[in-house]
Design an enzyme around this catalytic site. Structure first.
Site, PDB file in Angstrom:
ATOM      1  N   SER A   1      -9.592   2.094   3.023  1.00 15.55           N
ATOM      2  CA  SER A   1      -8.725   2.825   2.123  1.00 15.55           C
ATOM      3  C   SER A   1      -7.754   1.937   1.346  1.00 15.55           C
ATOM      4  O   SER A   1      -7.083   2.390   0.419  1.00 15.55           O
ATOM      5  CB  SER A   1      -7.914   3.845   2.915  1.00 15.55           C
ATOM      6  OG  SER A   1      -7.069   3.190   3.855  1.00 15.55           O
TER       7      SER A   1
ATOM      8  N   LYS B   1       0.860  -1.184   0.000  1.00 19.20           N
ATOM      9  CA  LYS B   1       0.000   0.000   0.000  1.00 19.20           C
ATOM     10  C   LYS B   1       0.895   1.233   0.000  1.00 19.20           C
ATOM     11  O   LYS B   1       1.901   1.279   0.719  1.00 19.20           O
ATOM     12  CB  LYS B   1      -0.886  -0.018   1.249  1.00 19.20           C
ATOM     13  CG  LYS B   1      -1.906   1.111   1.325  1.00 19.20           C
ATOM     14  CD  LYS B   1      -2.795   0.938   2.552  1.00 19.20           C
ATOM     15  CE  LYS B   1      -3.840   2.034   2.664  1.00 19.20           C
ATOM     16  NZ  LYS B   1      -4.718   1.825   3.841  1.00 19.20           N
TER      17      LYS B   1
ATOM     18  N   SER C   1      -9.911  -0.386   7.238  1.00 22.79           N
ATOM     19  CA  SER C   1      -9.377  -0.196   5.891  1.00 22.79           C
ATOM     20  C   SER C   1      -8.670  -1.408   5.296  1.00 22.79           C
ATOM     21  O   SER C   1      -8.271  -1.375   4.129  1.00 22.79           O
ATOM     22  CB  SER C   1      -8.416   0.998   5.862  1.00 22.79           C
ATOM     23  OG  SER C   1      -9.137   2.197   6.023  1.00 22.79           O
TER      24      SER C   1
END
Length: 483
Positions: free
Chosen positions: A151, A76, A175
């Site tokens: 996210s 990420k 997330s």
């Protein structure tokens, strides 16, 4: 080879069925061909990946056979990666190349994992849909007109589309677990402090936690074994012995006590999702588990508490992005005040600005006691609910999300409706306990996830329950059409 799980890749590499370089080249080609459809990567690190793959092949030729040696992953894009853009999905950091590796990146590289690239995310991890990224929205491979969750939506979409077998994510209020549920993956948020936050760019420091995302509990166990552990560089890291996550997968579930919170099955939950969750309960009962109804009475206060604490911490953490030391800087500032104002106004997106303003207001004189202190008091009540519940049960089970993946843009005009999608996941972050989402079926072709929660540092128990369920079901093996 793109259909192989991490565990299958480890066996294939060990048996010399293919090389790490062959596997890496194949996946890089898939990313180049297919990712334009879903926008899951911000940066593809082809040169680095091939160099790491060749190094892994050389290490295997010399006799090493660690499970992650040569296994492709993605990070990420808020984990710092030395010499590579670390953007946090923001215009503010579009030109920022980190001078060091985050501890998680460093640990996985040492284990021999091959980094294919950095995945897309909601800007500074603020969002539930992966629509607030400066680099554009990520699309759900199960339906390209829908969101993948956020996210960590880029990591989720990349795994679901078989562009990479596993990836790192971060979880501040769901997330990892929420996008895992919306894309048919297994995602684990470890206990706060179990995985180092050093080099993981902060959103809300008391809530953020890195963790693994993959197709199965077995793959998450493989990844967590290398990610977890005490880090003296991180003041929030906990010096607690690690479990053997892989060894724990095979334990029978006989006698496991499952708690079903009545607050998780009330108003707001899609009835079809409720039915899917209860079907999982029946399967676990067949495996020897027992079920007990429980109550988590302060769940109703979790959303307002979280959306005071998290923005308050964000307003503090993001004050460092001022156009002076690194990141975006406005052109031709008139003076220092103008530099600050315009750099932040032009560098941050709408959702980040909204949360900074809410957080600054909550921390301001006259409102600190009324909002921030009250939210922290509610946080303690939420934690106490879990402490009491775990005196009666071993794990808590419920839906991961109240609804299926929604249409792109559907909730943009009403941010609060998107915030409510985190109702079942936020409490684990407020309390600091571990949580896992696993695939539990499909409704109208869209994935459904079930969430498991456990006491502090019981990640092995969560992975064990999920793995045993995945031995008698095949939801987690299904891939979206076209990928």
């Amino acid at each position: 080879m793109h259909q192989l799980s991490l565990a299958e890749i480890a066996r294939g590499l060990n048996e010399r069925q293919f090389s790490a370089e062959e596997l890496t080249r194949g996946l890089l080609d898939r990313i180049a061909r297919l990712d334009p459809q879903i926008n899951s990567f911000i940066t593809v690190t082809e040169e680095l990946a091939l160099a790491q793959a060749r190094a892994a092949d050389a290490r295997r030729a010399a006799g090493e056979n660690d499970a992650l040696l040569g296994a492709p992953i993605a990070h990420k894009d808020l984990f710092c990666t030395k010499g590579i853009r670390t953007s946090c999905g923001s215009k503010m950091l579009d030109n920022f190349a980190a001078p060091y590796d985050a501890s998680v990146v460093e640990k996985l590289a040492a284990a021999g994992a091959v980094t294919l690239g950095k995945t897309n995310l909601d800007e500074f991890a603020m969002g539930s849909a992966n629509e607030s990224s400066h680099y554009g929205a990520v699309k759900n491979p199960w339906d390209l007109s829908r969101v993948p969750g956020g996210s960590s939506g880029g990591s989720a979409a990349a795994i679901a589309a078989r562009l990479v077998p596993a990836a790192t994510g971060t979880d501040t209020g769901g997330s990892i677990r929420q996008p895992a549920a919306l894309t048919n993956l297994t995602g684990l948020k470890p206990t706060y402090g179990r995985v180092s936050r050093w080099g993981m760019i902060a959103y809300a420091s008391s809530l953020d936690q890195g963790g693994p995302m993959a197709r199965s509990a077995e793959d998450c166990a493989l990844l967590l074994g290398s990610m977890a552990g005490f880090d003296p560089k991180d003041s929030t890291s906990v010096d607690q012995p690690l479990d053997d996550y892989l060894a724990a997968l095979g334990r029978p579930l006989t006698g496991l006590r499952i708690g079903l919170p009545k607050e998780y099955f009330g108003e707001g939950l899609d009835p079809k999702i409720a039915s899917a969750v209860l079907a999982v309960v029946e399967e676990l009962k067949k495996l020897g588990a027992t079920v007990k109804d429980i109550s988590l009475p302060n769940t109703q206060h979790a959303i307002p508490s979280y959306y005071v604490i998290a923005p308050a911490e964000a307003s503090s953490n993001l004050s460092r992005f001022d156009g002076v030391r690194f990141g975006y800087r406005c052109e031709n500032p008139a003076d220092l005040t103008d530099l600050y104002k315009r750099s932040r106004a032009e560098g941050f997106g709408d959702e980040v600005k909204r949360r900074i303003m809410v957080g600054t207001y909550a921390l301001s004189a006259g409102y600190y006691d009324a909002y921030y202190i009250k939210a922290q008091q509610i946080r303690r009540l939420v934690k106490n609910d879990f402490v009491s519940a775990f005196e009666e049960v071993d794990v808590i089970l419920g839906p991961t999300t109240p609804n299926l993946a929604w249409k792109l843009g559907e909730k943009n005009a009403d941010p609060v409706s998107a915030y409510l999608e985190d109702i079942y996941t936020i409490t684990a972050n407020l309390a600091g306990i571990p949580g896992l989402s696993m695939p539990a079926g499909f409704i109208d072709g869209l994935p459904v996830g079930v969430q498991l929660l456990a006491p502090y540092f019981q990640e092995a128990r969560l992975l064990n329950v999920a793995h045993q369920y995945q031995q008698v079901t095949d939801w987690h093996t299904r891939a979206p059409a076209g990928f």
